[in-house]
Design a protein around this motif. Sequence first.
Motif, PDB file in Angstrom:
ATOM      1  N   GLN A 184       0.845  -1.182   0.000  1.00 41.72           N
ATOM      2  CA  GLN A 184       0.000   0.000   0.000  1.00 41.72           C
ATOM      3  C   GLN A 184       0.888   1.241   0.000  1.00 41.72           C
ATOM      4  OE1 GLN A 184      -2.583  -0.738   3.455  1.00 41.72           O
ATOM      5  NE2 GLN A 184      -4.239  -1.166   2.018  1.00 41.72           N
ATOM      6  N   CYS A 241       5.792   9.794  -0.093  1.00 46.42           N
ATOM      7  CA  CYS A 241       5.052   8.552  -0.274  1.00 46.42           C
ATOM      8  C   CYS A 241       5.486   7.576   0.814  1.00 46.42           C
ATOM      9  CB  CYS A 241       5.325   7.964  -1.644  1.00 46.42           C
ATOM     10  SG  CYS A 241       4.431   6.429  -1.981  1.00 46.42           S
ATOM     11  N   GLN A 244       0.858   5.596   0.105  1.00 47.16           N
ATOM     12  CA  GLN A 244       0.058   6.743   0.501  1.00 47.16           C
ATOM     13  C   GLN A 244       0.855   8.020   0.308  1.00 47.16           C
ATOM     14  OE1 GLN A 244      -3.339   6.927   1.819  1.00 47.16           O
ATOM     15  NE2 GLN A 244      -2.818   9.005   1.129  1.00 47.16           N
ATOM     16  N   TYR A 247       1.626  -1.340  -8.255  1.00 46.63           N
ATOM     17  CA  TYR A 247       0.884  -0.740  -7.145  1.00 46.63           C
ATOM     18  C   TYR A 247       0.902   0.777  -7.260  1.00 46.63           C
ATOM     19  CZ  TYR A 247       0.868  -5.304  -4.906  1.00 46.63           C
ATOM     20  OH  TYR A 247       0.665  -6.621  -4.625  1.00 46.63           O
ATOM     21  N   TRP A 248      -0.270   1.361  -7.056  1.00 43.40           N
ATOM     22  CA  TRP A 248      -0.428   2.807  -7.121  1.00 43.40           C
ATOM     23  C   TRP A 248      -0.966   3.332  -5.797  1.00 43.40           C
ATOM     24  CZ3 TRP A 248      -0.440   5.913 -11.834  1.00 43.40           C
ATOM     25  CH2 TRP A 248      -0.055   5.190 -12.962  1.00 43.40           C
ATOM     26  N   GLY A 249      -0.517   4.526  -5.414  1.00 45.45           N
ATOM     27  CA  GLY A 249      -1.177   5.228  -4.344  1.00 45.45           C
ATOM     28  C   GLY A 249      -2.511   5.774  -4.840  1.00 45.45           C
ATOM     29  N   GLN A 250      -3.298   6.281  -3.950  1.00 46.31           N
ATOM     30  CA  GLN A 250      -4.606   6.797  -4.342  1.00 46.31           C
ATOM     31  C   GLN A 250      -4.501   8.145  -5.046  1.00 46.31           C
ATOM     32  OE1 GLN A 250      -6.693   7.092  -0.598  1.00 46.31           O
ATOM     33  NE2 GLN A 250      -5.951   9.157  -0.182  1.00 46.31           N
ATOM     34  N   GLY A 251      -3.370   8.801  -4.930  1.00 43.82           N
ATOM     35  CA  GLY A 251      -3.172  10.088  -5.566  1.00 43.82           C
ATOM     36  C   GLY A 251      -3.526  11.224  -4.629  1.00 43.82           C
ATOM     37  N   THR A 252      -2.837  12.330  -4.826  1.00 49.61           N
ATOM     38  CA  THR A 252      -3.133  13.515  -4.036  1.00 49.61           C
ATOM     39  C   THR A 252      -3.194  14.725  -4.967  1.00 49.61           C
ATOM     40  OG1 THR A 252      -2.499  14.795  -2.078  1.00 49.61           O
ATOM     41  CG2 THR A 252      -0.700  14.037  -3.478  1.00 49.61           C
ATOM     42  N   TYR A 312       0.736  10.889  -8.110  1.00 46.05           N
ATOM     43  CA  TYR A 312       0.689   9.504  -7.647  1.00 46.05           C
ATOM     44  C   TYR A 312       2.096   9.005  -7.349  1.00 46.05           C
ATOM     45  CZ  TYR A 312      -3.938   9.426  -9.888  1.00 46.05           C
ATOM     46  OH  TYR A 312      -5.236   9.685 -10.272  1.00 46.05           O
TER      47      TYR A 312
END
Length: 120
Positions: free
Chosen positions: A3, A22, A5, A109-114, A96
């Motif tokens: 995961q 991240c 973030q 795997y990707w973060g949800q983005g900000t 991301y």
Amino acid sequence: QVQLQESGPGLVKPSQTLSLTCSGSGGSITTSYTYWSWIRQSPGKGLEWLGAISYEGRIVYSPSLKSRTSISWDTSKNQFSLQLSSVTPEDTAVYYCVRASSTWWEYDYWGQGTQVTVSS
């Protein structure tokens, strides 16, 4: 399960430096053959790769942004970071953090983005 973030300010003023971090869980950023990228998507545009750091600490940058981009890591915290200097409104985007494995480009795997907005 890995995961990712992203964290950092959502609003940055023009000419300032955008800084994002991240944080990873479920896997180490020094795991062999893993590569950790920053990718962004501006409104109405496609994905743009900014740069990446490898599991060995090797860093590569997009040629078009190299002069303004800095990527670093803190292995003790399992984090890697992005700094983008001299930002303009054109740097407004969703940012991301992304992991690739086996090669630099096999994203898994990707973060949800900000969302980062550059505005005065």
